[in-house]
Design a protein around this motif. Structure first.
Motif, mmCIF file in Angstrom:
data_model
loop_
_atom_site.group_PDB
_atom_site.id
_atom_site.type_symbol
_atom_site.label_atom_id
_atom_site.label_comp_id
_atom_site.label_asym_id
_atom_site.label_seq_id
_atom_site.Cartn_x
_atom_site.Cartn_y
_atom_site.Cartn_z
ATOM 1 N N MET A 10 0.838 -1.198 0.000
ATOM 2 C CA MET A 10 0.000 0.000 0.000
ATOM 3 C C MET A 10 0.874 1.249 0.000
ATOM 4 O O MET A 10 2.009 1.216 0.491
ATOM 5 N N PRO A 11 0.351 2.358 -0.532
ATOM 6 C CA PRO A 11 1.098 3.611 -0.468
ATOM 7 C C PRO A 11 1.256 4.048 0.995
ATOM 8 O O PRO A 11 0.382 3.787 1.819
ATOM 9 N N LEU A 12 2.375 4.686 1.296
ATOM 10 C CA LEU A 12 2.562 5.227 2.643
ATOM 11 C C LEU A 12 1.433 6.191 2.966
ATOM 12 O O LEU A 12 0.963 6.941 2.103
ATOM 13 N N LYS A 13 0.997 6.190 4.212
ATOM 14 C CA LYS A 13 -0.157 6.993 4.612
ATOM 15 C C LYS A 13 0.057 8.499 4.417
ATOM 16 O O LYS A 13 -0.883 9.231 4.174
ATOM 17 N N ASP A 14 1.288 8.962 4.520
ATOM 18 C CA ASP A 14 1.567 10.396 4.404
ATOM 19 C C ASP A 14 1.702 10.876 2.957
ATOM 20 O O ASP A 14 1.818 12.081 2.716
ATOM 21 N N LEU A 16 0.472 11.261 -1.099
ATOM 22 C CA LEU A 16 -0.700 11.356 -1.959
ATOM 23 C C LEU A 16 -0.839 10.069 -2.763
ATOM 24 O O LEU A 16 0.152 9.515 -3.240
ATOM 25 N N ASP A 17 -2.048 9.594 -2.917
ATOM 26 C CA ASP A 17 -2.344 8.404 -3.713
ATOM 27 C C ASP A 17 -3.195 8.834 -4.907
ATOM 28 O O ASP A 17 -4.427 8.868 -4.821
ATOM 29 N N PRO A 18 -2.562 9.201 -6.039
ATOM 30 C CA PRO A 18 -3.328 9.700 -7.189
ATOM 31 C C PRO A 18 -4.358 8.698 -7.705
ATOM 32 O O PRO A 18 -5.465 9.083 -8.088
ATOM 33 N N GLN A 19 -4.024 7.427 -7.706
ATOM 34 C CA GLN A 19 -4.975 6.421 -8.178
ATOM 35 C C GLN A 19 -6.173 6.350 -7.222
ATOM 36 O O GLN A 19 -7.330 6.249 -7.648
ATOM 37 N N GLY A 20 -5.906 6.421 -5.936
ATOM 38 C CA GLY A 20 -6.985 6.436 -4.950
ATOM 39 C C GLY A 20 -7.886 7.650 -5.119
ATOM 40 O O GLY A 20 -9.113 7.553 -5.015
ATOM 41 N N LYS A 21 -7.284 8.813 -5.378
ATOM 42 C CA LYS A 21 -8.077 10.035 -5.587
ATOM 43 C C LYS A 21 -8.945 9.911 -6.830
ATOM 44 O O LYS A 21 -10.089 10.366 -6.859
ATOM 45 N N ARG A 39 -7.634 4.333 -0.849
ATOM 46 C CA ARG A 39 -6.220 4.043 -1.044
ATOM 47 C C ARG A 39 -6.153 2.800 -1.919
ATOM 48 O O ARG A 39 -6.818 1.803 -1.642
ATOM 49 N N VAL A 40 -5.381 2.840 -2.988
ATOM 50 C CA VAL A 40 -5.270 1.717 -3.911
ATOM 51 C C VAL A 40 -3.884 1.114 -3.778
ATOM 52 O O VAL A 40 -2.879 1.827 -3.796
ATOM 53 N N GLY A 41 -3.836 -0.203 -3.625
ATOM 54 C CA GLY A 41 -2.567 -0.897 -3.488
ATOM 55 C C GLY A 41 -2.554 -2.174 -4.308
ATOM 56 O O GLY A 41 -3.345 -2.337 -5.243
ATOM 57 N N LYS A 42 -1.672 -3.084 -3.916
ATOM 58 C CA LYS A 42 -1.517 -4.352 -4.629
ATOM 59 C C LYS A 42 -1.682 -5.499 -3.640
ATOM 60 O O LYS A 42 -1.241 -5.420 -2.504
ATOM 61 N N ALA A 69 7.799 -4.032 -3.488
ATOM 62 C CA ALA A 69 7.423 -2.758 -2.875
ATOM 63 C C ALA A 69 8.555 -1.754 -3.011
ATOM 64 O O ALA A 69 9.729 -2.109 -2.918
ATOM 65 N N ASN A 70 8.181 -0.506 -3.216
ATOM 66 C CA ASN A 70 9.132 0.593 -3.245
ATOM 67 C C ASN A 70 9.112 1.241 -1.861
ATOM 68 O O ASN A 70 8.159 1.934 -1.528
ATOM 69 N N PRO A 71 10.149 1.031 -1.045
ATOM 70 C CA PRO A 71 10.113 1.509 0.342
ATOM 71 C C PRO A 71 10.037 3.028 0.478
ATOM 72 O O PRO A 71 9.659 3.532 1.533
ATOM 73 N N VAL A 72 10.356 3.755 -0.566
ATOM 74 C CA VAL A 72 10.252 5.211 -0.531
ATOM 75 C C VAL A 72 8.789 5.650 -0.550
ATOM 76 O O VAL A 72 8.424 6.656 0.055
ATOM 77 N N MET A 73 7.944 4.861 -1.222
ATOM 78 C CA MET A 73 6.550 5.259 -1.428
ATOM 79 C C MET A 73 5.527 4.277 -0.850
ATOM 80 O O MET A 73 4.352 4.618 -0.760
ATOM 81 N N GLU A 74 5.960 3.057 -0.502
ATOM 82 C CA GLU A 74 5.008 2.020 -0.121
ATOM 83 C C GLU A 74 5.465 1.270 1.135
ATOM 84 O O GLU A 74 6.647 1.241 1.452
ATOM 85 N N PHE A 75 4.499 0.673 1.800
ATOM 86 C CA PHE A 75 4.805 -0.280 2.865
ATOM 87 C C PHE A 75 4.146 -1.606 2.499
ATOM 88 O O PHE A 75 3.272 -1.663 1.631
ATOM 89 N N TYR A 76 4.580 -2.669 3.148
ATOM 90 C CA TYR A 76 3.993 -3.974 2.846
ATOM 91 C C TYR A 76 3.762 -4.758 4.128
ATOM 92 O O TYR A 76 4.390 -4.512 5.150
#
Length: 82
Positions: A10-14, A16-21, A39-42, A69-76
């Protein structure tokens, strides 16, 4: 032995999630204004051949860190399933 592992990315909570918006806007356009955030994730499922559940989970951890996962933008989160 074969283990089934689920990984939720999932995108980090802090951030912006453009796909979610975009999905939120679409839901509002459909008259579903009660939804306040999206929030949109995988969701990834792996079948892992390993000697133990611990080894299977470690393999999933390595896959998540190195590729899934991209740790800069996502958590898993990793979950073992039956």
């Amino acid at each position: 032995m074969t283990y089934n592992v689920q990984i939720k990315v999932m995108p980090l909570k802090d951030l912006l999630d453009p796909q979610g918006k975009a999905v939120l806007g679409g839901l509002r356009n459909l008259g579903l204004g009660a939804v306040s955030d999206v929030r949109v994730g995988k969701h990834i499922t792996l079948q892992v051949e390993a000697e133990s559940e611990t080894q299977a989970k470690q393999l999933a951890e390595d896959a998540s860190k190195k590729l899934l996962a991209n740790p800069v933008m996502e958590f898993y989160e990793i979950e073992m399933i039956n």
